[in-house]
Design a protein around this motif. Structure first.
Motif, PDB file in Angstrom:
ATOM      1  N   ASP A   1       0.823  -1.200   0.000  1.00 11.46           N
ATOM      2  CA  ASP A   1       0.000   0.000   0.000  1.00 11.46           C
ATOM      3  C   ASP A   1       0.859   1.253   0.000  1.00 11.46           C
ATOM      4  OD1 ASP A   1      -2.424  -1.502   0.307  1.00 11.46           O
ATOM      5  OD2 ASP A   1      -1.967  -1.702   2.441  1.00 11.46           O
ATOM      6  N   PRO A   2       0.355   2.335  -0.618  1.00 11.24           N
ATOM      7  CA  PRO A   2       1.046   3.621  -0.512  1.00 11.24           C
ATOM      8  C   PRO A   2       0.874   4.184   0.901  1.00 11.24           C
ATOM      9  CG  PRO A   2      -1.010   3.900  -1.702  1.00 11.24           C
ATOM     10  CD  PRO A   2      -0.852   2.425  -1.449  1.00 11.24           C
ATOM     11  N   SER A   3       1.876   4.916   1.355  1.00 13.22           N
ATOM     12  CA  SER A   3       1.786   5.507   2.690  1.00 13.22           C
ATOM     13  C   SER A   3       2.391   6.904   2.662  1.00 13.22           C
ATOM     14  CB  SER A   3       2.505   4.635   3.724  1.00 13.22           C
ATOM     15  OG  SER A   3       3.855   4.452   3.386  1.00 13.22           O
ATOM     16  N   ALA A   4       1.935   7.721   3.576  1.00 17.70           N
ATOM     17  CA  ALA A   4       2.525   9.037   3.799  1.00 17.70           C
ATOM     18  C   ALA A   4       3.539   8.878   4.932  1.00 17.70           C
ATOM     19  CB  ALA A   4       1.453  10.048   4.156  1.00 17.70           C
ATOM     20  N   TYR A   5       4.294   9.927   5.207  1.00 18.43           N
ATOM     21  CA  TYR A   5       5.282   9.855   6.274  1.00 18.43           C
ATOM     22  C   TYR A   5       5.417  11.221   6.940  1.00 18.43           C
ATOM     23  CZ  TYR A   5       9.707   9.618   8.716  1.00 18.43           C
ATOM     24  OH  TYR A   5      10.664   9.682   9.694  1.00 18.43           O
ATOM     25  N   LEU A   6       5.445  11.212   8.272  1.00 22.45           N
ATOM     26  CA  LEU A   6       5.704  12.395   9.070  1.00 22.45           C
ATOM     27  C   LEU A   6       6.648  11.976  10.192  1.00 22.45           C
ATOM     28  CD1 LEU A   6       5.092  15.341   9.932  1.00 22.45           C
ATOM     29  CD2 LEU A   6       3.214  14.413  11.287  1.00 22.45           C
ATOM     30  N   GLY A   7       7.755  12.698  10.364  1.00 19.75           N
ATOM     31  CA  GLY A   7       8.717  12.330  11.392  1.00 19.75           C
ATOM     32  C   GLY A   7       9.259  13.531  12.131  1.00 19.75           C
ATOM     33  N   LEU A   8       9.560  13.326  13.405  1.00 19.69           N
ATOM     34  CA  LEU A   8      10.249  14.306  14.241  1.00 19.69           C
ATOM     35  C   LEU A   8      11.430  13.604  14.895  1.00 19.69           C
ATOM     36  CD1 LEU A   8       7.315  16.142  16.054  1.00 19.69           C
ATOM     37  CD2 LEU A   8       8.854  17.108  14.347  1.00 19.69           C
ATOM     38  N   ASP A   9      12.597  14.214  14.829  1.00 15.14           N
ATOM     39  CA  ASP A   9      13.809  13.648  15.417  1.00 15.14           C
ATOM     40  C   ASP A   9      14.453  14.690  16.324  1.00 15.14           C
ATOM     41  OD1 ASP A   9      13.457  11.374  13.786  1.00 15.14           O
ATOM     42  OD2 ASP A   9      14.592  12.305  12.172  1.00 15.14           O
ATOM     43  N   PHE A  10      14.769  14.294  17.557  1.00 18.76           N
ATOM     44  CA  PHE A  10      15.428  15.182  18.504  1.00 18.76           C
ATOM     45  C   PHE A  10      16.718  14.518  18.961  1.00 18.76           C
ATOM     46  CE2 PHE A  10      16.285  16.584  22.873  1.00 18.76           C
ATOM     47  CZ  PHE A  10      16.386  17.950  22.663  1.00 18.76           C
ATOM     48  N   GLU A  11      17.806  15.275  18.956  1.00 17.71           N
ATOM     49  CA  GLU A  11      19.098  14.781  19.435  1.00 17.71           C
ATOM     50  C   GLU A  11      19.676  15.775  20.434  1.00 17.71           C
ATOM     51  OE1 GLU A  11      21.711  14.073  16.156  1.00 17.71           O
ATOM     52  OE2 GLU A  11      20.307  12.696  15.189  1.00 17.71           O
ATOM     53  N   LYS A  12      20.174  15.264  21.561  1.00 15.49           N
ATOM     54  CA  LYS A  12      20.781  16.084  22.602  1.00 15.49           C
ATOM     55  C   LYS A  12      22.147  15.502  22.931  1.00 15.49           C
ATOM     56  CE  LYS A  12      21.188  18.716  26.329  1.00 15.49           C
ATOM     57  NZ  LYS A  12      22.070  19.822  26.219  1.00 15.49           N
ATOM     58  N   GLU A  13      23.211  16.267  22.644  1.00 15.78           N
ATOM     59  CA  GLU A  13      24.589  15.828  22.898  1.00 15.78           C
ATOM     60  C   GLU A  13      24.953  16.037  24.367  1.00 15.78           C
ATOM     61  OE1 GLU A  13      26.848  14.547  20.716  1.00 15.78           O
ATOM     62  OE2 GLU A  13      25.563  14.717  18.947  1.00 15.78           O
ATOM     63  N   TRP A  14      25.670  15.071  24.940  1.00 18.46           N
ATOM     64  CA  TRP A  14      26.260  15.220  26.256  1.00 18.46           C
ATOM     65  C   TRP A  14      27.764  15.086  26.101  1.00 18.46           C
ATOM     66  CZ3 TRP A  14      21.324  12.783  26.999  1.00 18.46           C
ATOM     67  CH2 TRP A  14      20.478  13.530  27.813  1.00 18.46           C
ATOM     68  N   SER A  15      28.394  16.154  25.679  1.00 20.31           N
ATOM     69  CA  SER A  15      29.831  16.207  25.373  1.00 20.31           C
ATOM     70  C   SER A  15      30.223  15.024  24.500  1.00 20.31           C
ATOM     71  CB  SER A  15      30.659  16.296  26.664  1.00 20.31           C
ATOM     72  OG  SER A  15      30.589  15.092  27.397  1.00 20.31           O
ATOM     73  N   LYS A  16      31.417  14.506  24.698  1.00 20.46           N
ATOM     74  CA  LYS A  16      31.884  13.393  23.873  1.00 20.46           C
ATOM     75  C   LYS A  16      31.413  12.043  24.404  1.00 20.46           C
ATOM     76  CE  LYS A  16      36.216  13.216  26.363  1.00 20.46           C
ATOM     77  NZ  LYS A  16      37.633  13.428  26.320  1.00 20.46           N
ATOM     78  N   TYR A  17      30.652  12.064  25.490  1.00 24.39           N
ATOM     79  CA  TYR A  17      30.284  10.816  26.147  1.00 24.39           C
ATOM     80  C   TYR A  17      28.946  10.246  25.694  1.00 24.39           C
ATOM     81  CZ  TYR A  17      34.195  12.069  29.003  1.00 24.39           C
ATOM     82  OH  TYR A  17      35.446  12.423  29.420  1.00 24.39           O
ATOM     83  N   GLY A  18      28.327  10.852  24.721  1.00 20.04           N
ATOM     84  CA  GLY A  18      27.108  10.260  24.212  1.00 20.04           C
ATOM     85  C   GLY A  18      26.021  11.270  23.952  1.00 20.04           C
TER      86      GLY A  18
END
Length: 165
Positions: free
Chosen positions: A80-97
């Motif tokens: 089936d055809p589908s639409a797509y909606l996405g939200l991505d959040f990234e939060k850095e904690w220095s070099k540790y992840g």
């Protein structure tokens, strides 16, 4: 107690084309014995943009379209055809992840009951220049599964390694 196999693979390619705008192509494949899912293949593409960006965080939004092919035990395959909606959040904690939160909504344009919402929360710890250790929780919600006894909400706690190239 029930033990079952579940496999999930996902990949996304992003390419900037103007300022904070980019195009993306995303694909995923999953199987899930407990949900009686023989396989689900999803391919989507579209455009995205950076909505909020700071020194240590970024919120991106994506819209697009694609196709979903799915086969569940005892039912015919659907494509089936589908639409797509996405939200991505990234939060850095220095070099540790970093903390990564992803929300995907894939409304099925032929049968809305087969629409999917996914939420993925994970912590990523870099091990080398291209290898990352990940630990996370993924929630998959299917609006109205066809099979009796298949739950709408499926969750998966996972650990793994990610490779960037």
């Amino acid at each position: 107690e029930t033990n079952t196999n579940r496999f999930f693979l996902e990949s996304q390619v992003d390419r900037k084309f103007a300022g904070c705008w980019y195009w993306f192509v995303k694909g995923s494949y999953d199987t899930d014995e407990a949900a009686d899912l023989d396989y689900r293949v999803i391919g989507t593409g579209g455009i995205g943009t950076s909505i909020l960006k700071g020194a240590s965080y970024e919120l991106r939004g994506e819209v697009g379209a694609g196709v979903t092919a799915e086969k569940r035990g005892g039912t015919p395959e659907t494509t089936d055809p589908s639409a797509y909606l996405g939200l991505d959040f990234e939060k850095e904690w220095s070099k540790y992840g970093r903390l990564v939160l992803d929300y995907d909504f894939l409304p099925n344009l032929d049968d809305y009951d087969l629409s999917i919402m996914r939420f993925d929360a994970r912590y990523e710890l870099p091990l080398s220049a291209c290898l990352t250790f990940r630990i996370g929780l993924r929630l998959d919600y299917q609006f109205d599964p066809i099979q009796e006894g298949v739950e709408e909400l499926d969750w998966l706690f996972s650990t793994g390694l990610g490779v960037s190239f």
